[in-house]
Design an enzyme around this catalytic site. Structure first.
Site, mmCIF file in Angstrom:
data_model
loop_
_atom_site.group_PDB
_atom_site.id
_atom_site.type_symbol
_atom_site.label_atom_id
_atom_site.label_comp_id
_atom_site.label_asym_id
_atom_site.label_seq_id
_atom_site.Cartn_x
_atom_site.Cartn_y
_atom_site.Cartn_z
ATOM 1 N N ARG A 1 0.815 -1.224 0.000
ATOM 2 C CA ARG A 1 0.000 0.000 0.000
ATOM 3 C C ARG A 1 0.843 1.265 0.000
ATOM 4 O O ARG A 1 0.395 2.300 -0.472
ATOM 5 C CB ARG A 1 -0.917 -0.006 1.208
ATOM 6 C CG ARG A 1 -1.902 -1.164 1.112
ATOM 7 C CD ARG A 1 -2.817 -1.142 2.276
ATOM 8 N NE ARG A 1 -3.599 -2.363 2.328
ATOM 9 C CZ ARG A 1 -3.880 -2.988 3.450
ATOM 10 N NH1 ARG A 1 -3.438 -2.512 4.598
ATOM 11 N NH2 ARG A 1 -4.625 -4.062 3.447
ATOM 12 N N CYS B 1 0.334 0.388 15.991
ATOM 13 C CA CYS B 1 0.152 -0.826 16.784
ATOM 14 C C CYS B 1 0.266 -0.533 18.277
ATOM 15 O O CYS B 1 -0.121 -1.350 19.098
ATOM 16 C CB CYS B 1 1.190 -1.865 16.402
ATOM 17 S SG CYS B 1 2.838 -1.272 16.707
#
Ligand code: NAD
Length: 492
Positions: free
Chosen positions: A175, A279
């Site tokens: 991406r 994260c």
């Protein structure tokens, strides 16, 4: 339409692009990235193996010089890197600079390789016998990385893997893959021999080939938990050493004695920074005892001042999400919340009608196990608040969660903080620090479903992961046994 090249044998290698790379701030297609066939993957692996056969014998000073050179080049190209990250990922330029700085920390740590690679020596373990140990490179490392930190996570892996004498094949996220090609070029400019670092683009099937390839010795992976589990199982079954870091659901506990303004500021930064696509983002604020109402109000008030806009626009606090599909998935957690008894305090989903993949900040109150907003890793600008009676209930909530990446406690009580750090089954803990990402001289890693394998990423565990130990036991003939008179005493 441009196609992003692979980087093999020290050069860009053009290929037909098949996967779309968007500018998430406009929603427009920017370029395409190739998915290689099996023969191309084989060729990249054999070029890495060939390069490794020389690189493994490179001197420590040669490697150190290259890493110092890389650091200098990354610093001098920081604006270019930040712009590229923002264009493909969408995060603000300040965030992009921040992730580059955290990546550079790992290069600096790796520059100390002559210290990290020191072995042990024991003299005279038996009469005339000495023992020493060395750490040697593992071989060819496949580094498979997620979209959310397109330069930092590759540097978590590559800096220490190269410093310890391995060849690296980076399979970046499809991406936002451009910045990894520039990393390859800067490594070459710094003097890294061709083939020691390659960038191989692709998708799940490309990763599948690397996981089972006989020319790959070790796999470093960072990404979502289902893929991390699959990577660990598959590569381990192929006899490779694997570290696979997965997803997260990070809790921030606020005790009754905490400064609630400090805690609310921290929740805003850690919940919404980089659109929650970190994260180590805080996903659930755990309000203990009577603090919940005041805390929710303070967080909501601060949210109203957040500015959502293109990452390269001055004043934007956070940018768009990575794709339209991901934005819609994140919005669905907010839309479904009321059906599960979760209160929507702030709903930013109306921004999804804007051009680009934007979603405004959302606040959900009364999230708890059994609701999808609590049970799932949302990975977007959605902050949940869980209300608990006391400290024990907060710890039980965290320990029952399948993830164990990071957590934080906000309190003025040193004893409570100290106990919390021991009580929770989580790998990285912050005390009045909402995103406790360790500095590069420690290692990064979660517990439970946030890490498969035992080795944490970077720092001392990174050095250990990319090397294997060799112990050499040496005995030279005693002078009295030697046939030749060397001219020194025969007994000592
Ligand atoms: P992802 O798991 O979709 O992709 C990660 C990498 O795996 C990419 O290179 C992708 O091409 C590849 N991949 C995807 N599906 C695959 C499959 N079926 N088989 C083999 N390879 C596959 O993750 P993402 O969406 O790019 O990144 C976000 C996720 O990463 C979140 O879950 C986030 O928590 C996690 N993450 C974890 C850490 C950590 O340190 N624990 C750090 C950053 C991101």
């Amino acid at each position: 339409m441009t196609t992003i090249p692979h980087f093999v044998r020290g050069q860009r290698v053009a290929a037909d692009g098949s996967l779309p790379v968007f500018n998430p701030a406009t929603g427009t297609l920017r370029s395409k990235v190739p998915v290689p066939d099996a023969a191309f993957v084989d060729d990249v692996v054999s070029s890495a193996r060939e390069a490794w056969n020389s690189w493994r014998y490179s001197t420590l000073s040669q490697r150190t010089n290259i890493l110092f050179g890389l650091r200098h080049l990354l610093v001098s190209h920081a604006d270019e890197f930040a712009a590229l990250i923002t264009a493909e990922h969408g995060k603000t330029l300040a965030d992009a600079h921040g992730e580059l700085a955290r990546g550079i920390e790992n290069v600096e740590y790796a520059c100390g390789l002559s210290e990290h690679l020191k072995g042990d020596f024991s003299s005279q373990v038996a009469d005339g016998v000495d023992v020493h140990s060395v750490r040697e490179p593992v071989g060819v490392v496949a580094a498979i990385t997620p979209f959310n930190f397109p330069i930092m996570v590759p540097l978590w892996m590559a800096a220490n893997a190269l410093a310890t004498g391995n060849a690296v094949i980076l399979k970046p996220s499809e991406r936002d893959p451009s910045v990894s090609v520039r990393l390859g070029e800067l490594l070459s400019e710094a003097g890294l021999p061709a083939g020691v670092f390659s960038v191989l683009h692709g998708n799940a099937s490309t990763v599948g080939q690397l996981l089972e390839h006989s020319g790959v010795d070790a796999v470093s992976f960072v990404g979502s938990t289902p893929v991390a589990r699959h990577v660990f199982d598959t590569a381990s079954a192929s006899g490779k050493r694997v570290q696979a870091l997965g997803g997260a659901k990070n809790h921030m506990v606020v005790l009754g004695d905490a400064d609630l303004d400090v805690a609310a500021d921290a929740a805003i930064n850690a919940g919404f920074g980089s659109a929650g696509e970190r994260c180590m983002a805080i996903s659930v604020v755990v309000a203990v005892g009577g603090v919940a109402d005041t805390l929710v109000e303070k967080i909501a008030t601060r949210m109203d001042a957040l500015r959502v806009g293109p990452g390269d626009q001055p004043g934007s606090d956070f940018g768009p999400l990575i794709t339209a599909e991901h934005r819609d998935r994140v919005a669905s957690f907010v839309h479904n919340a009321p059906t599960e008894g979760v209160t929507v305090v702030r709903d930013g989903t109306n921004l999804s009608s804007r051009e680009g993949f934007f979603l405004g900040p959302c606040l959900l109150d009364n999230v708890r196990p059994g609701t999808t907003a609590y049970d799932s890793e949302i990975f977007g600008p959605v902050l949940g608040v869980a209300r608990v009676e006391d400290y024990d209930e907060a710890v039980a909530l965290i320990n029952a969660n399948p993830y164990g990446n990071g957590t934080a406690i906000f309190t003025r009580d040193g004893n409570a903080a100290r106990r919390f750090a021991r009580d929770v089954s989580v790998g990285m803990i912050g005390v009045n620090v909402p995103i406790p990402v360790p500095v590069a001289s420690y290692s990064f890693g979660g517990w439970k479903d946030s890490l498969f394998g035992h080795a944490h990423m970077y720092g001392p565990e990174g050095i250990a992961f990319y090397t294997r130990a060799k112990v050499i036991t040496t005995r030279w003939p005693q002078p009295s046994e030697s046939q030749i008179d060397l001219g020194f005493p025969r007994t000592r």
